[in-house]
Design an enzyme around this catalytic site. Structure first.
Site, PDB file in Angstrom:
ATOM      1  N   HIS A   1       5.527  -1.682   3.203  1.00 14.68           N
ATOM      2  CA  HIS A   1       4.461  -2.347   2.459  1.00 14.68           C
ATOM      3  C   HIS A   1       3.282  -2.732   3.362  1.00 14.68           C
ATOM      4  O   HIS A   1       2.134  -2.513   3.012  1.00 14.68           O
ATOM      5  CB  HIS A   1       5.021  -3.572   1.732  1.00 14.68           C
ATOM      6  CG  HIS A   1       4.010  -4.280   0.898  1.00 14.68           C
ATOM      7  ND1 HIS A   1       3.376  -3.686  -0.169  1.00 14.68           N
ATOM      8  CD2 HIS A   1       3.524  -5.543   0.979  1.00 14.68           C
ATOM      9  CE1 HIS A   1       2.533  -4.547  -0.708  1.00 14.68           C
ATOM     10  NE2 HIS A   1       2.608  -5.683  -0.043  1.00 14.68           N
TER      11      HIS A   1
ATOM     12  N   SER B   1      -2.171  -6.019  -0.500  1.00 10.90           N
ATOM     13  CA  SER B   1      -1.199  -6.830  -1.210  1.00 10.90           C
ATOM     14  C   SER B   1      -1.792  -7.924  -2.104  1.00 10.90           C
ATOM     15  O   SER B   1      -2.470  -7.618  -3.087  1.00 10.90           O
ATOM     16  CB  SER B   1      -0.209  -7.424  -0.205  1.00 10.90           C
ATOM     17  OG  SER B   1       0.951  -7.862  -0.870  1.00 10.90           O
TER      18      SER B   1
ATOM     19  N   ASP C   1       7.051   2.141   0.972  1.00  9.73           N
ATOM     20  CA  ASP C   1       6.721   1.107  -0.015  1.00  9.73           C
ATOM     21  C   ASP C   1       6.850   1.738  -1.400  1.00  9.73           C
ATOM     22  O   ASP C   1       5.868   2.074  -2.046  1.00  9.73           O
ATOM     23  CB  ASP C   1       5.300   0.582   0.207  1.00  9.73           C
ATOM     24  CG  ASP C   1       4.958  -0.584  -0.699  1.00  9.73           C
ATOM     25  OD1 ASP C   1       5.812  -1.019  -1.491  1.00  9.73           O
ATOM     26  OD2 ASP C   1       3.801  -1.060  -0.625  1.00  9.73           O
TER      27      ASP C   1
END
Length: 140
Positions: free
Chosen positions: A119, A41, A92
């Site tokens: 995610h 991320s 995701d």
């Protein structure tokens, strides 16, 4: 990641060059030679420019739906020879797919999609995540 969450704003990492230098410094301080860089991320803002500039210092790269993949061109990605495992959760559908679309330009990549994971696929499906990661590491 410096400058995110509850960490104070950091002037030194406000530029791409600053983020590359920061990550380089961290790896040097830890005494790491040819590590595998795992980047989930938000850490993409640090890892992606580092891989593009200094990927030859890494044994491998594991981007996990990182941010910032669209900031670079397909041609820039094609220059990177670092073995890469593009990993993301099947649920995701925004960041995971966007990252895949850009990162698949890396010439030495494999893709692992974790079914039923979102995610934070490493939290949603830790066994599948570790299986994919260990499989990649054993190939290096």
């Amino acid at each position: 990641t410096p400058g995110y969450g509850d960490s104070p704003p950091a002037e030194t990492v406000s530029t791409v060059q600053g983020r590359v230098a920061f990550l380089d410094h961290v790896l040097q301080e830890l005494g790491m030679r040819r590590p595998v860089l795992i980047s989930p991320s938000m850490s993409g803002r640090f890892a992606l420019p580092f891989v593009l500039a200094r990927g030859d210092q890494l044994a491998g790269f594991v981007p996990i739906a990182p941010v910032g993949t669209k900031d670079y061109t397909a041609e820039q990605y094609r220059q990177v020879q670092t073995p890469t495992l593009i990993l993301y959760g099947a649920r995701d559908t925004s960041l995971g797919l966007q990252a895949l679309q850009n990162l698949q330009n890396l010439p030495r990549h494999h893709v692992a999609v974790l079914p039923g994971a979102g995610h934070a696929c490493y939290l949603d499906k830790p066994e599948g995540f570790h299986r994919a990661l260990l499989g990649f590491l054993h190939q290096l």
